[in-house]
Design an enzyme around this catalytic site. Structure first.
Site, PDB file in Angstrom:
ATOM      1  N   ASP A 255      -7.676   4.727   0.061  1.00 19.88           N
ATOM      2  CA  ASP A 255      -6.749   3.794  -0.585  1.00 19.88           C
ATOM      3  C   ASP A 255      -7.061   2.377  -0.114  1.00 19.88           C
ATOM      4  O   ASP A 255      -7.118   2.122   1.091  1.00 19.88           O
ATOM      5  CB  ASP A 255      -5.300   4.176  -0.205  1.00 19.88           C
ATOM      6  CG  ASP A 255      -4.270   3.485  -1.089  1.00 19.88           C
ATOM      7  OD1 ASP A 255      -4.347   2.249  -1.251  1.00 19.88           O
ATOM      8  OD2 ASP A 255      -3.385   4.183  -1.617  1.00 19.88           O
TER       9      ASP A 255
ATOM     10  N   GLY B 204      -0.110   5.166  -1.773  1.00 25.74           N
ATOM     11  CA  GLY B 204       0.805   4.670  -2.806  1.00 25.74           C
ATOM     12  C   GLY B 204       2.090   5.476  -2.796  1.00 25.74           C
ATOM     13  O   GLY B 204       2.305   6.339  -1.944  1.00 25.74           O
TER      14      GLY B 204
ATOM     15  N   LEU C 250      -5.267   9.565  -7.859  1.00 24.53           N
ATOM     16  CA  LEU C 250      -4.058   8.801  -8.199  1.00 24.53           C
ATOM     17  C   LEU C 250      -4.295   7.299  -8.133  1.00 24.53           C
ATOM     18  O   LEU C 250      -3.438   6.515  -8.541  1.00 24.53           O
ATOM     19  CB  LEU C 250      -2.913   9.160  -7.233  1.00 24.53           C
ATOM     20  CG  LEU C 250      -2.532  10.632  -7.064  1.00 24.53           C
ATOM     21  CD1 LEU C 250      -1.296  10.767  -6.185  1.00 24.53           C
ATOM     22  CD2 LEU C 250      -2.237  11.284  -8.398  1.00 24.53           C
TER      23      LEU C 250
ATOM     24  N   GLY D 179      -0.719   0.047  -2.821  1.00 21.91           N
ATOM     25  CA  GLY D 179      -0.156   0.949  -1.812  1.00 21.91           C
ATOM     26  C   GLY D 179       0.068   0.180  -0.515  1.00 21.91           C
ATOM     27  O   GLY D 179      -0.175  -1.026  -0.448  1.00 21.91           O
TER      28      GLY D 179
ATOM     29  N   TYR E 181      -3.603  -0.728 -20.735  1.00 21.66           N
ATOM     30  CA  TYR E 181      -3.356   0.290 -19.705  1.00 21.66           C
ATOM     31  C   TYR E 181      -3.463   1.683 -20.320  1.00 21.66           C
ATOM     32  O   TYR E 181      -4.178   2.556 -19.808  1.00 21.66           O
ATOM     33  CB  TYR E 181      -1.976   0.066 -19.095  1.00 21.66           C
ATOM     34  CG  TYR E 181      -1.593   1.101 -18.080  1.00 21.66           C
ATOM     35  CD1 TYR E 181      -2.377   1.329 -16.952  1.00 21.66           C
ATOM     36  CD2 TYR E 181      -0.442   1.872 -18.243  1.00 21.66           C
ATOM     37  CE1 TYR E 181      -2.022   2.281 -16.018  1.00 21.66           C
ATOM     38  CE2 TYR E 181      -0.077   2.822 -17.304  1.00 21.66           C
ATOM     39  CZ  TYR E 181      -0.862   3.027 -16.206  1.00 21.66           C
ATOM     40  OH  TYR E 181      -0.512   3.977 -15.283  1.00 21.66           O
TER      41      TYR E 181
ATOM     42  N   LYS F  68      -6.388   4.577 -19.639  1.00 23.86           N
ATOM     43  CA  LYS F  68      -6.070   5.936 -19.199  1.00 23.86           C
ATOM     44  C   LYS F  68      -6.564   6.976 -20.213  1.00 23.86           C
ATOM     45  O   LYS F  68      -6.897   8.101 -19.846  1.00 23.86           O
ATOM     46  CB  LYS F  68      -4.566   6.070 -18.966  1.00 23.86           C
ATOM     47  CG  LYS F  68      -4.132   5.471 -17.642  1.00 23.86           C
ATOM     48  CD  LYS F  68      -4.736   6.277 -16.493  1.00 23.86           C
ATOM     49  CE  LYS F  68      -4.350   5.768 -15.138  1.00 23.86           C
ATOM     50  NZ  LYS F  68      -4.950   6.589 -14.068  1.00 23.86           N
TER      51      LYS F  68
END
Ligand code: UDP
Length: 340
Positions: free
Chosen positions: A32, A11, A77, A37, A150, A154
């Site tokens: 990934d 990403g 990430l 990405g 979102y 998180k």
């Protein structure tokens, strides 16, 4: 030689982090699934002898377990990002973010590997206590507004990471990223800086959502990478949350003017109502500013790249991409241009 696993390493931020770690002589493992990405992001070092790239999701249990065991430190990430993604694919956002972090923490827990979890400034939600401190209250809107899913996903990730540290002694560090920008960021998922630059460079008016008086703090990617490296090496960071952002605050309207000035484009600004840009009843944050005293005092590092310089570097990258792609002009949307 220490090894680092980066989930989401292909990403935007992950690829810069991977490159920095390789440059420091470390081994880098990238997991990934290329959902947001791209192999293009890691093309410059894809064949590096100290890089291993596995094109799988963090939910691929076996690949994750093997890579977590092989790594000394894990940067997590991989996540669903971008307001457009979140508004249009809420199921995937929630599932990816919660199940992905759960899987990474579980894999890390076997051998108690250190995990640096990427969270977001979005968790401060509608709080009006800017500049935000890590111990401040988080304020969300109704669950009927998809945007907040979102932030909520998180927040669950943060609770989980802290719980793994407290209960299972898995060393975790949480970072809240404030609008990171730079080369390799795409505008496809809504991020404003690549969108504005692509619009200006292709001679179209910039689309400012709402009044344009909402503010953000844009942080150049190399400053974020430097902080991540320093936090990864710090025992005192474990069990803690850090804001990573450049406190230079700008309105979105001013950002648009700066992009026009820096590109020299003969374009104007179109004001687009939020309902049209995202969804009916969409709620934005009015101000989003980090208090970075905590990370600055622990790492001794403050952002080095001011906004105008960050915009110039990103513009130069976009222009180089256009030349590399052989496109006469930027074509925005529908994934026609890699960068836009
Ligand atoms: N924005 C805008 N025009 C665009 C894209 C975004 O005016 O084409 C605004 C958006 O409404 C928000 C800010 O720019 O107020 C930052 O948006 P982005 O999606 O980059 O990040 P956010 O901080 O909202 O997560």
């Amino acid at each position: 030689m220490p090894a680092f696993l980066i989930t989401g390493g292909a990403g935007f931020i992950g690829s810069h982090l991977a490159e920095a770690l390789l440059g420091l002589g470390h081994r880098v493992l990238i997991l990934d699934d290329l959902s947001t990405g791209s192999v293009h992001n890691i093309a410059g070092f894809r064949r590096h002898p100290r890089l291993e790239f596995v094109p799988e999701s963090v939910l691929a249990t076996r690949a994750l377990a093997e890579m977590a065991d092989a790594a000394d430190i894990i940067f997590h990430l991989a996540a669903s990002v971008g307001v457009l993604n979140i508004v249009h694919s809420p199921v995937a956002t929630i599932e990816n973010n919660v199940a992905g972090t759960e899987a990474v923490l579980r894999a890390a827990s076997h051998k108690k590997k250190k995990v640096i979890l990427a969270s977001t400034s979005e968790v401060y939600g509608k709080s009006n206590h800017a500049p935000f401190r890590e111990d401040g209250d988080l304020v969300f809107g109704a669950t009927t507004k998809a945007r907040w899913s979102y932030a909520a996903s998180k927040v669950i990730d943060e609770f989980l990471a802290l719980a793994y540290w407290r209960e299972r002694k898995v060393p975790t560090v949480i970072v809240r990223l404030f609008n990171t920008i730079g080369p390799r960021q795409t505008g496809r998922y809504g991020m404003v800086v690549p969108r504005f630059l692509c619009q200006a460079l292709s001679g179209r008016n910039l689309t400012v959502y709402g009044t344009g008086r909402q503010t953000r703090c844009f942080t150049y990617v190399s400053d974020v990478v430097e902080w991540l490296l320093r936090l990864a090496g710090s025992d005192q960071a474990v069990g803690e949350i850090f804001n990573l952002g450049n406190p230079e605050e700008v309105t979105i309207e001013d950002l648009a003017r700066r992009v026009i000035a820096i590109t020299g484009a003969a374009v104007g600004i179109d004001y687009v109502p939020y309902d049209q840009a995202y969804e009916t009843g969409f709620e934005d944050m009015e101000r989003r500013v980090p208090d970075i005293s905590k990370v600055a005092s622990l790492t001794g590092y403050r952002p080095q790249v001011p906004l105008d310089e960050a915009l110039r570097r990103t513009r130069d990258w976009l222009v180089a991409e256009r030349i590399a792609e052989g496109t006469e002009e930027f074509r925005y949307g529908q994934g026609q241009s890699r960068a836009c």
